[in-house]
Every structure is written in structure tokens, then in C-alpha cells.
Design a protein around this motif. Structure first.
Motif, PDB file in Angstrom:
ATOM      1  N   ASP A  55       0.845  -1.196   0.000  1.00 10.29           N
ATOM      2  CA  ASP A  55       0.000   0.000   0.000  1.00 10.29           C
ATOM      3  C   ASP A  55       0.881   1.246   0.000  1.00 10.29           C
ATOM      4  O   ASP A  55       1.074   1.899   1.034  1.00 10.29           O
ATOM      5  CB  ASP A  55      -0.914  -0.031   1.221  1.00 10.29           C
ATOM      6  CG  ASP A  55      -1.968   1.068   1.198  1.00 10.29           C
ATOM      7  OD1 ASP A  55      -2.008   1.835   0.223  1.00 10.29           O
ATOM      8  OD2 ASP A  55      -2.739   1.152   2.171  1.00 10.29           O
ATOM      9  N   GLY A  56       1.411   1.568  -1.176  1.00  6.40           N
ATOM     10  CA  GLY A  56       2.280   2.730  -1.254  1.00  6.40           C
ATOM     11  C   GLY A  56       2.724   2.991  -2.680  1.00  6.40           C
ATOM     12  O   GLY A  56       2.378   2.260  -3.619  1.00  6.40           O
ATOM     13  N   SER A 104       4.477   4.974   1.973  1.00 11.17           N
ATOM     14  CA  SER A 104       3.375   4.051   2.252  1.00 11.17           C
ATOM     15  C   SER A 104       2.282   4.810   3.002  1.00 11.17           C
ATOM     16  O   SER A 104       2.514   5.902   3.522  1.00 11.17           O
ATOM     17  CB  SER A 104       3.849   2.861   3.083  1.00 11.17           C
ATOM     18  OG  SER A 104       3.928   3.200   4.450  1.00 11.17           O
ATOM     19  N   ARG A 105       1.103   4.183   3.084  1.00 12.07           N
ATOM     20  CA  ARG A 105       0.007   4.852   3.782  1.00 12.07           C
ATOM     21  C   ARG A 105       0.310   5.024   5.267  1.00 12.07           C
ATOM     22  O   ARG A 105      -0.214   5.918   5.917  1.00 12.07           O
ATOM     23  CB  ARG A 105      -1.298   4.055   3.600  1.00 12.07           C
ATOM     24  CG  ARG A 105      -2.551   4.844   3.951  1.00 12.07           C
ATOM     25  CD  ARG A 105      -3.798   4.066   3.587  1.00 12.07           C
ATOM     26  NE  ARG A 105      -3.800   3.628   2.209  1.00 12.07           N
ATOM     27  CZ  ARG A 105      -4.141   4.403   1.171  1.00 12.07           C
ATOM     28  NH1 ARG A 105      -4.493   5.662   1.369  1.00 12.07           N
ATOM     29  NH2 ARG A 105      -4.106   3.924  -0.058  1.00 12.07           N
ATOM     30  N   GLY A 106       1.178   4.153   5.809  1.00 11.61           N
ATOM     31  CA  GLY A 106       1.589   4.303   7.194  1.00 11.61           C
ATOM     32  C   GLY A 106       1.564   2.983   7.949  1.00 11.61           C
ATOM     33  O   GLY A 106       1.490   1.908   7.349  1.00 11.61           O
ATOM     34  N   LYS A 119       2.675   4.612  -9.949  1.00  7.06           N
ATOM     35  CA  LYS A 119       3.941   3.924  -9.674  1.00  7.06           C
ATOM     36  C   LYS A 119       3.848   3.332  -8.272  1.00  7.06           C
ATOM     37  O   LYS A 119       4.383   3.869  -7.301  1.00  7.06           O
ATOM     38  CB  LYS A 119       5.122   4.890  -9.805  1.00  7.06           C
ATOM     39  CG  LYS A 119       6.473   4.186  -9.998  1.00  7.06           C
ATOM     40  CD  LYS A 119       7.543   5.172 -10.418  1.00  7.06           C
ATOM     41  CE  LYS A 119       8.901   4.514 -10.540  1.00  7.06           C
ATOM     42  NZ  LYS A 119       8.990   3.548 -11.644  1.00  7.06           N
ATOM     43  N   SER A 120       3.137   2.217  -8.184  1.00 14.03           N
ATOM     44  CA  SER A 120       2.816   1.635  -6.889  1.00 14.03           C
ATOM     45  C   SER A 120       3.820   0.554  -6.507  1.00 14.03           C
ATOM     46  O   SER A 120       4.626   0.107  -7.321  1.00 14.03           O
ATOM     47  CB  SER A 120       1.404   1.033  -6.905  1.00 14.03           C
ATOM     48  OG  SER A 120       1.416  -0.258  -7.493  1.00 14.03           O
ATOM     49  N   LEU A 121       3.724   0.104  -5.257  1.00 14.20           N
ATOM     50  CA  LEU A 121       4.619  -0.931  -4.744  1.00 14.20           C
ATOM     51  C   LEU A 121       4.180  -2.331  -5.149  1.00 14.20           C
ATOM     52  O   LEU A 121       4.881  -3.303  -4.856  1.00 14.20           O
ATOM     53  CB  LEU A 121       4.692  -0.850  -3.213  1.00 14.20           C
ATOM     54  CG  LEU A 121       5.136   0.490  -2.631  1.00 14.20           C
ATOM     55  CD1 LEU A 121       5.143   0.423  -1.109  1.00 14.20           C
ATOM     56  CD2 LEU A 121       6.510   0.889  -3.141  1.00 14.20           C
ATOM     57  N   ASN A 122       3.057  -2.453  -5.840  1.00 12.35           N
ATOM     58  CA  ASN A 122       2.536  -3.761  -6.244  1.00 12.35           C
ATOM     59  C   ASN A 122       3.242  -4.225  -7.523  1.00 12.35           C
ATOM     60  O   ASN A 122       2.697  -4.118  -8.621  1.00 12.35           O
ATOM     61  CB  ASN A 122       1.024  -3.680  -6.463  1.00 12.35           C
ATOM     62  CG  ASN A 122       0.303  -3.323  -5.181  1.00 12.35           C
ATOM     63  OD1 ASN A 122       0.026  -4.187  -4.368  1.00 12.35           O
ATOM     64  ND2 ASN A 122       0.015  -2.040  -4.988  1.00 12.35           N
ATOM     65  N   LEU A 123       4.428  -4.758  -7.382  1.00 14.45           N
ATOM     66  CA  LEU A 123       5.290  -5.042  -8.520  1.00 14.45           C
ATOM     67  C   LEU A 123       5.508  -6.528  -8.791  1.00 14.45           C
ATOM     68  O   LEU A 123       6.382  -6.873  -9.583  1.00 14.45           O
ATOM     69  CB  LEU A 123       6.653  -4.362  -8.304  1.00 14.45           C
ATOM     70  CG  LEU A 123       6.645  -2.831  -8.295  1.00 14.45           C
ATOM     71  CD1 LEU A 123       8.026  -2.293  -7.924  1.00 14.45           C
ATOM     72  CD2 LEU A 123       6.219  -2.291  -9.648  1.00 14.45           C
ATOM     73  N   LEU A 124       4.739  -7.416  -8.164  1.00 13.78           N
ATOM     74  CA  LEU A 124       4.986  -8.841  -8.343  1.00 13.78           C
ATOM     75  C   LEU A 124       4.895  -9.274  -9.810  1.00 13.78           C
ATOM     76  O   LEU A 124       5.770 -10.011 -10.282  1.00 13.78           O
ATOM     77  CB  LEU A 124       4.031  -9.663  -7.477  1.00 13.78           C
ATOM     78  CG  LEU A 124       4.299 -11.173  -7.455  1.00 13.78           C
ATOM     79  CD1 LEU A 124       5.734 -11.478  -7.032  1.00 13.78           C
ATOM     80  CD2 LEU A 124       3.321 -11.880  -6.524  1.00 13.78           C
TER      81      LEU A 124
END
Length: 291
Positions: free
Chosen positions: A32-33, A97-99, A149-154
Motif C-alpha cells: 500500500d504505497g 506508504s500509507r503508514g 507507480k505503486s509498490l505492487n510489482l509482483l
């Protein structure tokens, strides 16, 4: 070079050996970021304003409230360069990230974003820039909001790993036979003097270098077609290249088992490489003069 990452939300510098990452962190548990990677040449950021603008667009798209203004972030990142005494070629990794909060799919209330950034050495890929690289094709299985450009890179990681296992630099992704981009770069085909690439939609990342390519082709009066191209078109390509902050303008000479053109970087790719290098040098000089 000493490495001093920064915990931006706390506005302090901490050596990486002393970092304590939160246990219940939404980047770790949900991806989530959002993030940015910024190129540094001779100790100076390249396209820093474009990257900051995109970070804010990405954060807004996923409803993350950033704890700083663009100007405040720019100042913090400049201080990070000074803290690390950066004078060589390097890259900045910046993540928001959202936190941190107890794990729950629903957004926590009154949560502050976790933000950190660090700099590490990044030499230019001189051999690849000179000789070109091999790529493969892979089906694009990513989500529909690739402009974030999110952290969901799988899916990107899996495609890049498949390319690596086949001795390739990157994977060219496609949906229903239409090329979108690479796992970590925008991608282009050149045919009969025209540059082709996928349109700027939510299905691809709006690359900062891509935006400069649009300027370069205009300055060089090279036609640009943003209607895209197909996997089948690749066999007919005269030239191909990919772009990103760390790859620059990188020639593609092989896709799967298909040789592109004569198997050497072509003349239009070379012109765009030269334009990129000149632009990077001009930008760094202008920034140095204003600091």
C-alpha cells in the motif's frame, strides 16, 4: 560514499544500520504505497521535478496524503545529496506508504504516511548503451492502474525474472498482442523513420524519460505515433529501444529469437541517445548554477 537514508515523515537522517522498520507497516502487508527512482549524474538529480510531480499524482490516485509540499520534498532530497556527499553517478529510491497501523484492508483513521529515501551508486550501463540488449516478450498480467507507480510489482518482478533466466535484459509486455511497455521501462519501435509507442493511458507508466523523448523527437523532427504496435510488428521493426531513469535510451537488438534490423543500434536511436545525454548535461549545469 556513506549511505544515510532519510525517514522523511520524521524529517531526520538515520544511518541504514540503525533503521527500525515498523512491524505493522502497510507497505509490507498490502504493498500500500508508491515510489520513485531518480537518476543522479555527477551528484545532481536529473528530471527531479518530473519525478516529484509523478509521486504526487500517484499518491493522489491511491488516496495517500503526503506529509510535505513539493517544495519541502525537493529541499529534503537536496539535503540528502549533501548528507551523503554524492558527487558521482547514483540513484535515489524514494518510497511512501500509507503508514503503520493494525492490519485491516480498510484505511486506518488519522494515520501518517511513512516516507523514506536512500541513495546508492549507479554506474551507467555503457556496454548496453553502446551495443544494445536482448529482450523477450511476455503477457501483461498487471492491474489496470499502471500509471500509478505503486509498490505492487509482483507481475513486473516475475516478468523481469523470466527475462533474466533467458539471458535477456527485460521483458516486453503485451495485452491481446498489443505491446504496452517493459517490466521496468517504456518501449518503442521504429519503422520507416517513425517512432511508435503505446498511448499515454492508465495501462502504462507515464515515464519521466518518456516525456523527454516526446520533446526530443519534436526537436529532431522525428515523427511519433502513439497508437501503439503489435508483437507481430516487431519482426518488421527497423530499430527498437526502451527508456527509464536507470536505463536511459537503451537500444534493443534482439526480441525473443528475432533480430531487430541489422542487429545493431540504429541511427534514430543514436540521435535520441545523444539528445538524452546533452539534455542531462544541460539540466545538471543549470541546476548547479542556481544552487
Amino acid at each position: 560514499m556513506s549511505v544515510y537514508p532519510i525517514m522523511l515523515s520524521q524529517t531526520k537522517f538515520t544511518h541504514r544500520d540503525n533503521l527500525n522498520y515498523p512491524f505493522e507497516e502497510r507497505a509490507l502487508q498490502f504493498g500500500d504505497g508508491v515510489y520513485e527512482v531518480v537518476r543522479i549524474y555527477n551528484g545532481t538529480y536529473y528530471l527531479i521535478n518530473e519525478h516529484i510531480d509523478r509521486l504526487f499524482r500517484s499518491a493522489e490516485a491511491v488516496k495517500i496524503k503526503l506529509p510535505f509540499t513539493k517544495e519541502e520534498l525537493s529541499n529534503l532530497l537536496n539535503n540528502l545529496l549533501l548528507k551523503n556527499s554524492v558527487s558521482n553517478d547514483a540513484k535515489l529510491y524514494l518510497q511512501v506508504s500509507r503508514g503503520s497501523a493494525p492490519r485491516n484492508h480498510i484505511f486506518p483513521n488519522n494515520i501518517e504516511a511513512n516516507v523514506y529515501g536512500y541513495i546508492e551508486d549507479q554506474a551507467r550501463n555503457v556496454a548496453g548503451l553502446q551495443d544494445g540488449v536482448k529482450t523477450i516478450t511476455e503477457r501483461d498480467i498487471r492491474w489496470e492502474y499502471c500509471f500509478v507507480k505503486s509498490l505492487n510489482l509482483l507481475p513486473n518482478v516475475l516478468a523481469k525474472q523470466t527475462a533474466n533466466e533467458q539471458g535477456a535484459y527485460d521483458a516486453i509486455l503485451h495485452k491481446d498482442g498489443i505491446v504496452t511497455e517493459c517490466s521496468s521501462a517504456n518501449v518503442y519501435m521504429i519503422k520507416d523513420g517513425t517512432v511508435y509507442t503505446y498511448p499515454t493511458t492508465k495501462r502504462i507508466l507515464h515515464g519521466c524519460v518518456r516525456m523527454r523523448i516526446e520533446k526530443f523527437v519534436q526537436d529532431l523532427t522525428i515523427p511519433l505515433n502513439e497508437d501503439g504496435f503489435s508483437v507481430e510488428d516487431i519482426a518488421l521493426a527497423d530499430e527498437m529501444f526502451l527508456t527509464s531513469s536507470t536505463s536511459e535510451v537503451l537500444p534493443i537488438v534482439t526480441v525473443d529469437d528475432t533480430q531487430i534490423g541489422n542487429g545493431q543500434p540504429g541511427p534514430i536511436t543514436r540521435k535520441l541517445q545523444n539528445a538524452y545525454e546533452e539534455d542531462a548535461n544541460i539540466v545538471t549545469k543549470k541546476i548547479e548554477q542556481t544552487n
